[in-house]
Design an enzyme around this catalytic site. Structure first.
Site, PDB file in Angstrom:
ATOM      1  N   ASN A  42       0.846  -1.195   0.000  1.00  0.00           N
ATOM      2  CA  ASN A  42       0.000   0.000   0.000  1.00  0.00           C
ATOM      3  C   ASN A  42       0.882   1.245   0.000  1.00  0.00           C
ATOM      4  O   ASN A  42       1.966   1.270   0.602  1.00  0.00           O
ATOM      5  CB  ASN A  42      -1.027   0.001   1.136  1.00  0.00           C
ATOM      6  CG  ASN A  42      -0.450  -0.177   2.521  1.00  0.00           C
ATOM      7  OD1 ASN A  42       0.581  -0.796   2.703  1.00  0.00           O
ATOM      8  ND2 ASN A  42      -1.129   0.375   3.502  1.00  0.00           N
ATOM      9  N   GLU A  55      -2.831  -4.657  -3.306  1.00  0.00           N
ATOM     10  CA  GLU A  55      -3.307  -5.531  -4.382  1.00  0.00           C
ATOM     11  C   GLU A  55      -3.272  -4.805  -5.719  1.00  0.00           C
ATOM     12  O   GLU A  55      -2.833  -5.341  -6.733  1.00  0.00           O
ATOM     13  CB  GLU A  55      -4.750  -5.983  -4.101  1.00  0.00           C
ATOM     14  CG  GLU A  55      -4.915  -6.815  -2.838  1.00  0.00           C
ATOM     15  CD  GLU A  55      -5.178  -5.993  -1.586  1.00  0.00           C
ATOM     16  OE1 GLU A  55      -4.616  -4.876  -1.451  1.00  0.00           O
ATOM     17  OE2 GLU A  55      -5.933  -6.469  -0.724  1.00  0.00           O
TER      18      GLU A  55
HETATM   19  N1  THU Z   1      -5.238  -1.659   2.313  1.00  0.00           N
HETATM   20  C1  THU Z   1      -4.615  -2.445   1.392  1.00  0.00           C
HETATM   21  O1  THU Z   1      -3.549  -2.108   0.875  1.00  0.00           O
HETATM   22  N2  THU Z   1      -5.200  -3.623   1.063  1.00  0.00           N
HETATM   23  C2  THU Z   1      -6.310  -4.130   1.672  1.00  0.00           C
HETATM   24  O2  THU Z   1      -6.683  -5.257   1.370  1.00  0.00           O
HETATM   25  C3  THU Z   1      -7.035  -3.331   2.662  1.00  0.00           C
HETATM   26  C4  THU Z   1      -6.505  -1.980   2.928  1.00  0.00           C
HETATM   27  C5  THU Z   1      -4.557  -0.408   2.716  1.00  0.00           C
HETATM   28  C6  THU Z   1      -5.192   0.872   2.292  1.00  0.00           C
HETATM   29  C7  THU Z   1      -4.638   1.830   3.322  1.00  0.00           C
HETATM   30  O3  THU Z   1      -3.345   2.248   2.920  1.00  0.00           O
HETATM   31  C8  THU Z   1      -4.495   0.984   4.569  1.00  0.00           C
HETATM   32  O4  THU Z   1      -4.503  -0.363   4.122  1.00  0.00           O
HETATM   33  C9  THU Z   1      -5.606   1.183   5.589  1.00  0.00           C
HETATM   34  O5  THU Z   1      -6.850   1.098   5.005  1.00  0.00           O
END
Ligand code: THU
Length: 138
Positions: A42, A55
């Site tokens: 992320n 993802e």
């Molecule tokens: N996030 C992801 O990268 N993947 C997920 O499956 C759920 C949420 C990230 C988005 C944000 O940077 C952080 O997790 C909190 O929501």
């Protein structure tokens, strides 16, 4: 590649997370039909909305490289400083992106924590009645 190995790859990808706002770090390891692995983390932003999930980072890197067929993805996410205690399921936007490029009945989504918990689902399990390319190409 077996799931346990792929989960380790997702854990490694998690180390690349840029999450100074939520302090929730996520890693993903996406396997193409030919067995190549694409990694994602992320990537957050001070303006919040431009943030990208692990993802989608993995998918967009693969799509840029010309990949169009995918087998499975492992996802490991959790609070910074933790071992990712709970399972982290993909958000709705990421499910929609998967729907664009994956067969919902076949594409496997492996959720894992940092320890012993894991759950394998199809995209259809997570995104039933999804809207995808087939809806427009008929
Ligand atoms: N996030 C992801 O990268 N993947 C997920 O499956 C759920 C949420 C990230 C988005 C944000 O940077 C952080 O997790 C909190 O929501």
């Amino acid at each position: 590649m077996i799931n346990e190995e792929l989960i380790l790859e997702a854990k490694k990808a998690r180390e690349h997370a840029y999450a100074p706002y939520s302090h929730y770090r996520v890693g993903a390891a996406l396997v193409t039909k030919n067995g190549k692995i694409y990694y994602g983390c992320n990537i957050e932003n001070a303006a919040y909305t431009p943030s990208n999930c692990a993802e989608r980072t993995a998918f967009f890197k693969a799509i840029y490289d010309g990949e169009r067929e995918f087998e499975k993805i492992a996802i490991v996410g959790g609070a910074e400083g933790s071992d990712a205690d709970e399972l982290c399921a993909p958000c709705g936007v990421c499910r929609q992106v998967m729907m664009e490029f994956c067969n919902p009945q076949k594409f496997q989504i492996i959720l894992a924590n940092g320890k012993d918990k894991q759950l394998q689902l199809t995209l259809k399990d997570l995104f039933p009645y999804g809207f995808g390319p087939d809806n427009l190409n008929k």
